[in-house]
Design a protein around this motif. Structure first.
Motif, short mmCIF file in Angstrom:
data_model
loop_
_atom_site.label_atom_id
_atom_site.label_comp_id
_atom_site.label_asym_id
_atom_site.label_seq_id
_atom_site.Cartn_x
_atom_site.Cartn_y
_atom_site.Cartn_z
N LEU A 1 17.65 -16.21 25.34
CA LEU A 1 17.25 -17.60 25.58
C LEU A 1 16.81 -17.80 27.03
O LEU A 1 15.87 -18.55 27.30
N ASP A 2 17.51 -17.15 27.96
CA ASP A 2 17.13 -17.23 29.37
C ASP A 2 15.70 -16.74 29.60
O ASP A 2 14.98 -17.25 30.47
N ALA A 3 15.29 -15.74 28.82
CA ALA A 3 13.94 -15.18 28.96
C ALA A 3 12.86 -16.19 28.59
O ALA A 3 11.70 -16.05 29.00
N LYS A 52 14.24 -17.06 33.61
CA LYS A 52 13.63 -15.80 33.14
C LYS A 52 13.70 -14.67 34.16
O LYS A 52 13.58 -13.50 33.80
N ASN A 53 13.89 -15.03 35.44
CA ASN A 53 13.97 -13.99 36.49
C ASN A 53 15.41 -13.58 36.83
O ASN A 53 15.64 -12.86 37.80
N ARG A 54 16.37 -14.06 36.05
CA ARG A 54 17.74 -13.61 36.24
C ARG A 54 17.83 -12.11 35.93
O ARG A 54 16.99 -11.59 35.17
N PRO A 55 18.82 -11.42 36.49
CA PRO A 55 18.87 -9.95 36.37
C PRO A 55 18.79 -9.40 34.95
O PRO A 55 18.07 -8.44 34.70
N VAL A 56 19.52 -10.00 34.00
CA VAL A 56 19.55 -9.45 32.64
C VAL A 56 18.25 -9.72 31.87
O VAL A 56 17.64 -8.77 31.37
N PRO A 57 17.79 -10.98 31.76
CA PRO A 57 16.53 -11.18 31.03
C PRO A 57 15.32 -10.52 31.69
O PRO A 57 14.37 -10.13 31.00
N ALA A 58 15.37 -10.35 33.02
CA ALA A 58 14.26 -9.71 33.73
C ALA A 58 14.31 -8.19 33.60
O ALA A 58 13.37 -7.50 33.99
N GLY A 59 15.42 -7.65 33.08
CA GLY A 59 15.53 -6.21 32.88
C GLY A 59 16.01 -5.43 34.09
O GLY A 59 16.03 -4.19 34.07
N ARG A 60 16.42 -6.12 35.15
CA ARG A 60 16.91 -5.42 36.35
C ARG A 60 18.35 -4.96 36.16
O ARG A 60 18.83 -4.11 36.90
N ALA A 84 14.33 -23.22 24.90
CA ALA A 84 15.44 -22.39 24.42
C ALA A 84 16.26 -23.09 23.34
O ALA A 84 17.21 -22.51 22.81
N GLY A 85 15.91 -24.32 23.03
CA GLY A 85 16.64 -25.05 22.00
C GLY A 85 17.99 -25.57 22.45
O GLY A 85 18.91 -25.72 21.64
N PHE A 86 18.12 -25.86 23.76
CA PHE A 86 19.39 -26.38 24.28
C PHE A 86 19.43 -27.90 24.16
O PHE A 86 18.46 -28.59 24.49
N TYR A 87 20.58 -28.40 23.67
CA TYR A 87 20.78 -29.84 23.57
C TYR A 87 21.62 -30.30 24.76
O TYR A 87 22.83 -30.13 24.78
N MET A 88 20.97 -30.91 25.75
CA MET A 88 21.68 -31.27 26.98
C MET A 88 21.81 -32.77 27.20
O MET A 88 22.57 -33.21 28.05
N LEU A 89 21.05 -33.58 26.45
CA LEU A 89 21.11 -35.03 26.63
C LEU A 89 21.83 -35.69 25.46
O LEU A 89 21.69 -35.24 24.31
N PRO A 90 22.58 -36.76 25.69
CA PRO A 90 23.43 -37.35 24.65
C PRO A 90 22.66 -37.88 23.44
O PRO A 90 23.20 -37.89 22.33
N THR A 91 21.43 -38.34 23.63
CA THR A 91 20.64 -38.82 22.49
C THR A 91 19.60 -37.78 22.06
O THR A 91 18.89 -37.99 21.07
N GLY A 92 19.52 -36.70 22.82
CA GLY A 92 18.52 -35.68 22.54
C GLY A 92 17.16 -36.01 23.13
O GLY A 92 16.21 -35.24 22.99
N LYS A 93 17.06 -37.17 23.80
CA LYS A 93 15.78 -37.59 24.36
C LYS A 93 15.97 -38.18 25.77
O LYS A 93 17.07 -38.59 26.14
#
Length: 300
Positions: free
Chosen positions: A77-79, A85-93, A202-211
């Protein structure tokens, strides 16, 4: 050439370690624990620097471990997101297995150090990791209630410091927990607002109403009000050994009005810029509040 290569390699390892543990966030969390610790000791002469150092290192390890586990679980999802996307794991480092190994080592070191302070500190540290990685992280793609669940481990550090200093969890530690618990909502919903499109990838639900709507903005205002009330509880004299003077109470109230102003501003403007500003104000709020509490304790 070898020396240059080694230097580059050490630098890259250091950068990736900072990224996998989210050093900036981890340090701010450690600061909350230190603030709670300072509020828990009877006076400055009682300060045990060894215990404080163990709390700081152990706390960093626990937060770093949580972040590393999180990045292993969410690597795919980070990718998808620009901000991750540039974090060590999704970037492949860094391989997921190496990241998992680092997280495990940090967990062992963190729990061990916190346990040498007292068992309750280690217990709350362990609960924090468990809730963050095993409950909050998977819920992020399922329901907006993930923020509510994530507020529990997020609220532990402030009160963890008090428990480390006193060995007790009572009304004082509970009040510190409550303050940082309510703080999580306007802070993370502001982040969820200005990064809405990125989280959506990434399909993350971060807001209380979704909007990004009036409902979300109103809830941000509501939780800001609850935060102000919780922050003023120590001024009322009902929170045991945790109390602040009337002058500190006025400063905390003014600080709350400052944050409330930007919460209302987000409701009016409903823009990414207003949300980003509120996020920055919220970080300043919790830091300044902790400084006010500490200075009031040691200067009065």
């Amino acid at each position: 050439m070898n020396i240059a290569s080694n230097t580059i390699s050490i630098k890259s390892i250091y950068k990736d370690f900072k990224a996998i543990t989210k050093a900036g966030l981890a340090i701010s969390v450690v600061f909350s624990s230190i603030a709670g610790f300072m509020l828990g000791i009877p006076d400055f002469h009682s300060l045990d620097w060894i215990v404080l150092l163990k709390l700081a290192i152990g706390g960093y390890c626990m937060v770093g471990a949580s972040n590393a586990y999180n990045q292993v679980i969410e690597k795919d999802l980070d990718a998808l997101m620009d901000r991750t996307k540039n974090r060590p794991v999704p970037a492949g480092r860094m391989s997921p297995n190496l990241a998992l190994f680092i997280a495990s080592i940090l967990t062992i070191i963190g729990i061990t150090l916190l346990y040498t302070i007292n068992p309750k500190t280690a217990m709350f540290g362990a609960i924090s990791i468990f809730l963050y990685t095993s409950v909050y992280t998977p819920l992020k793609t399922m329901t907006f209630l993930s923020v509510f669940v994530g507020a529990f481990p997020g609220a532990i550090p402030f009160m963890l410091g008090w428990v480390a200093a006193t060995g007790n969890f009572g009304i004082e530690a509970g009040t510190l927990f409550l303050i940082q618990f309510f703080w999580q909502f306007p802070h993370f919903w502001a982040i969820g607002w200005f990064l809405f499109e990125d989280y959506e990838k990434a399909g993350f639900y971060m807001l209380p109403t979704g909007k990004k709507d009036n409902g979300t903005a109103l809830q941000i205002i509501l939780y800001t009000v609850w935060l102000i009330i919780a922050s003023l509880l120590p001024a009322l004299g009902y929170t045991g050994q945790l109390f602040i003077s009337p002058i500190a109470g006025v400063l905390v109230f003014l600080l709350g009005l400052w944050m409330l102003f930007y919460s209302v501003r987000l409701y009016k403007l409903r823009s990414a810029k207003a949300a980003r500003t509120l996020m920055l104000v919220s970080v300043s709020y919790i830091t300044l509040l902790q400084f006010i509490y500490i200075f009031d304790k040691f200067l009065r």
